[in-house]
Design a protein around this motif. Structure first.
Motif, PDB file in Angstrom:
ATOM      1  N   ARG A   1       0.836  -1.193   0.000  1.00  0.00           N
ATOM      2  CA  ARG A   1       0.000   0.000   0.000  1.00  0.00           C
ATOM      3  C   ARG A   1       0.867   1.237   0.000  1.00  0.00           C
ATOM      4  N   ARG A  55       2.154  -7.456  -4.893  1.00  0.00           N
ATOM      5  CA  ARG A  55       1.963  -7.394  -3.433  1.00  0.00           C
ATOM      6  C   ARG A  55       1.459  -6.021  -2.994  1.00  0.00           C
ATOM      7  N   GLY A  58      -2.118  -5.778  -3.950  1.00  0.00           N
ATOM      8  CA  GLY A  58      -2.900  -6.560  -2.994  1.00  0.00           C
ATOM      9  C   GLY A  58      -3.179  -5.782  -1.726  1.00  0.00           C
ATOM     10  N   ALA A  59      -2.185  -5.018  -1.266  1.00  0.00           N
ATOM     11  CA  ALA A  59      -2.380  -4.191  -0.075  1.00  0.00           C
ATOM     12  C   ALA A  59      -3.429  -3.118  -0.332  1.00  0.00           C
ATOM     13  N   ALA A  61      -5.871  -3.355  -2.430  1.00  0.00           N
ATOM     14  CA  ALA A  61      -7.170  -4.017  -2.540  1.00  0.00           C
ATOM     15  C   ALA A  61      -7.804  -4.234  -1.175  1.00  0.00           C
ATOM     16  N   CYS A  62      -6.958  -4.421  -0.162  1.00  0.00           N
ATOM     17  CA  CYS A  62      -7.473  -4.678   1.186  1.00  0.00           C
ATOM     18  C   CYS A  62      -7.915  -3.410   1.902  1.00  0.00           C
ATOM     19  N   THR A  63      -7.449  -2.265   1.437  1.00  0.00           N
ATOM     20  CA  THR A  63      -7.708  -1.028   2.178  1.00  0.00           C
ATOM     21  C   THR A  63      -8.526   0.015   1.423  1.00  0.00           C
ATOM     22  N   GLN A  65     -11.555  -0.219  -1.185  1.00  0.00           N
ATOM     23  CA  GLN A  65     -12.494  -0.946  -2.025  1.00  0.00           C
ATOM     24  C   GLN A  65     -12.911  -0.162  -3.268  1.00  0.00           C
ATOM     25  N   HIS A  68     -11.090  -1.101  -6.502  1.00  0.00           N
ATOM     26  CA  HIS A  68     -11.114  -2.448  -7.069  1.00  0.00           C
ATOM     27  C   HIS A  68     -11.292  -2.495  -8.582  1.00  0.00           C
ATOM     28  N   HIS A  98     -14.242  -7.548  -5.465  1.00  0.00           N
ATOM     29  CA  HIS A  98     -13.151  -7.901  -4.557  1.00  0.00           C
ATOM     30  C   HIS A  98     -12.598  -9.280  -4.887  1.00  0.00           C
ATOM     31  N   ARG A  99     -13.491 -10.241  -5.115  1.00  0.00           N
ATOM     32  CA  ARG A  99     -13.049 -11.605  -5.406  1.00  0.00           C
ATOM     33  C   ARG A  99     -12.305 -11.671  -6.734  1.00  0.00           C
ATOM     34  N   GLN A 102      -8.783 -10.471  -6.217  1.00  0.00           N
ATOM     35  CA  GLN A 102      -7.970 -11.437  -5.495  1.00  0.00           C
ATOM     36  C   GLN A 102      -7.539 -12.584  -6.404  1.00  0.00           C
TER      37      GLN A 102
END
Length: 446
Positions: A1, A55, A58-59, A61-63, A65, A68, A98-99, A102
């Motif tokens: 991130r 990576r 990915g960070a 994507a987690c924080t 939304q 996305h 989200h899926r 991922q």
């Protein structure tokens, strides 16, 4: 991130004029970057994000939304520029944003491993790289015929005793590389190779044909030794054939050394070389991957072309010529792939495989034991699509000595070829008619 937001930080700061000097904290800088992202056109943001590593995406994507849809676009742009396409239809029919992100991140991480081999298996030994970069080996220093192959494991001189002594039964760190972080490895029949995180290359094993690259014809090297002839290049990948080796440098230069029979070194002759020599015929080709077969070699260019050279008696070079395919002492473009960009290549003993950017699997060369996957044992002198896999979205192919594996985007694993000793993974089948892609296990791996 942090890396992703830091990419935007300088742009965000420069876009906002200040009436007086003030200190900009990291948090403020990232907040400004986030604001700039939200205010910018989506396509522009996607082109910025595609420069980030998976990576970091990915960070994000987690924080965040709201990012996305743009992350998905960035991943698809990134994949396209790297020479492959991500599937439009994703596993499990899950259409949540989200899926989807991922799943695409998992595919990109897996693709990234194609150029970085962390596990390698030779005929009688195996090499492993731990997450910390430690190199381990196990196996035996005897070949399948019971002849000694001293130095293959890299642990120094082991006692020459009867089989199965001279063996290490569990993966064990190599003392000679204890302080070196290893990036990738290759295991051949007679030698082992390792590339460090700094791009240095080490070799050990048998060297009677110059395959260790140290400038000598010594019979063996029992501990890892740096190949100094490659010290001026940052090497990103190595490949080990039977008694020859290849190295790909970050600059795109390809080097070869070892036994030169049938022109497998690519220098236009059958000269054996004890030190790496650049393959001049590949200069300017922008090579991004190499593969070494038993007595042949392959190179994949950035535009998806495949070149091959070396022994071609069974058609493993893919240039046609039945009933008597010839050997090639210089790299030669495989004409059958014109109009079909290739994403990856791999080579077994006397056959070759290629994965196209659209997910098609092609094979050619020795068909004994069904190892080409075409439902018969016919040798093929030119690439032929493996029809049993045509409706699948294949993400990776791997060639063993006489058997192969294909991994699909949804985590299904297929195998075919010679099935002795259970190598295909199909319980209850021996040599079997596993000549077509056969499902070993279907499981969602993300």
């Amino acid at each position: 991130r942090g890396a992703a937001f830091d990419t935007m930080s300088s742009s965000a700061s420069s876009c906002r004029q200040q009436s007086r000097p003030r200190r900009i904290t990291r948090a403020a800088s990232r907040a400004a970057a986030a604001a700039l992202l939200s205010d910018s056109p989506g396509e522009v943001v996607a082109h910025i994000l595609k420069q980030c590593e998976p990576r970091d995406l990915g960070a994000l994507a987690c924080t965040a939304q709201w990012l996305h849809p743009l992350l998905e676009l960035a991943l698809r742009l990134r994949a396209g520029e790297n020479g492959h396409a991500l599937p439009k239809k994703l596993p499990l029919g899950d259409d949540s944003c989200h899926r989807r992100v991922q799943v695409l991140l998992s595919l990109e991480r897996r693709r990234a491993q194609l150029g970085r081999r962390t596990i390698a298996a030779g005929m009688s030994h195996s090499l492993f790289i731990s997450p910390e970069g430690t190199l381990l080996s196990c196996g035996t220093e005897w070949d399948v015929d019971g002849n000694p192959t001293p130095g293959l494991l890299g642990h120094g001189e082991l006692a020459e005793e009867e089989l199965p002594a001279n063996s290490i039964h569990v993966p064990t760190p190599l003392p000679g590389l204890a302080s070196v972080r290893i990036h990738s490895v290759a295991a051949g029949v007679s030698l082992s190779l390792a590339v460090t995180s700094e791009g240095e290359v080490y070799s050990w094993g048998q060297g009677n044909m110059g395959q260790l690259g140290h400038g000598t014809w010594a019979s063996s090297q029992s501990t890892p030794r740096q190949i100094t002839a490659l010290a001026s290049e940052r090497v990103v990948a190595v490949e080990a054939g039977f008694i020859h080796a290849l190295a790909l440098a970050e600059s795109g230069a390809v080097y070869s050394w070892g036994a030169g029979g049938d022109g497998r070194l690519g220098h236009g002759s059958e000269e054996h070389l004890s030190t790496p020599r650049r393959i001049q015929a590949l200069a300017g080709r922008h090579v991004r991957a190499v593969a070494a077969g038993y007595e042949s070699s392959l190179a994949l260019t950035a535009d998806g072309a495949v070149l091959s050279w070396g022994r071609g008696a069974l058609g493993q070079l893919g240039h046609g010529g039945n009933p008597t395919p010839r050997s090639e002492p210089l790299p030669h473009v495989i004409a059958a792939f014109r109009g079909t960009p290739i994403a990856a290549v791999t080579a077994g003993n006397k056959r070759s495989l290629a994965l196209s950017r659209s997910g098609g699997v092609y094979s050619w060369g020795d068909g004994a034991g069904g190892q080409l996957g075409h439902g018969d044992e016919t040798h093929e002198d030119a690439p032929k699509l493996v029809s049993a896999l045509a409706r699948l979205d294949v993400a990776m192919v791997v060639a063993g000595a006489s058997h192969s594996f294909a991994l699909t985007a949804d985590g299904a694993l297929y195998s075919w070829g010679a099935g002795q000793c259970g190598r295909l993974g199909h319980a209850g089948r021996a040599q079997a008619a596993a000549v077509r892609g056969s499902l070993v296990e279907a499981s969602f791996l993300f």
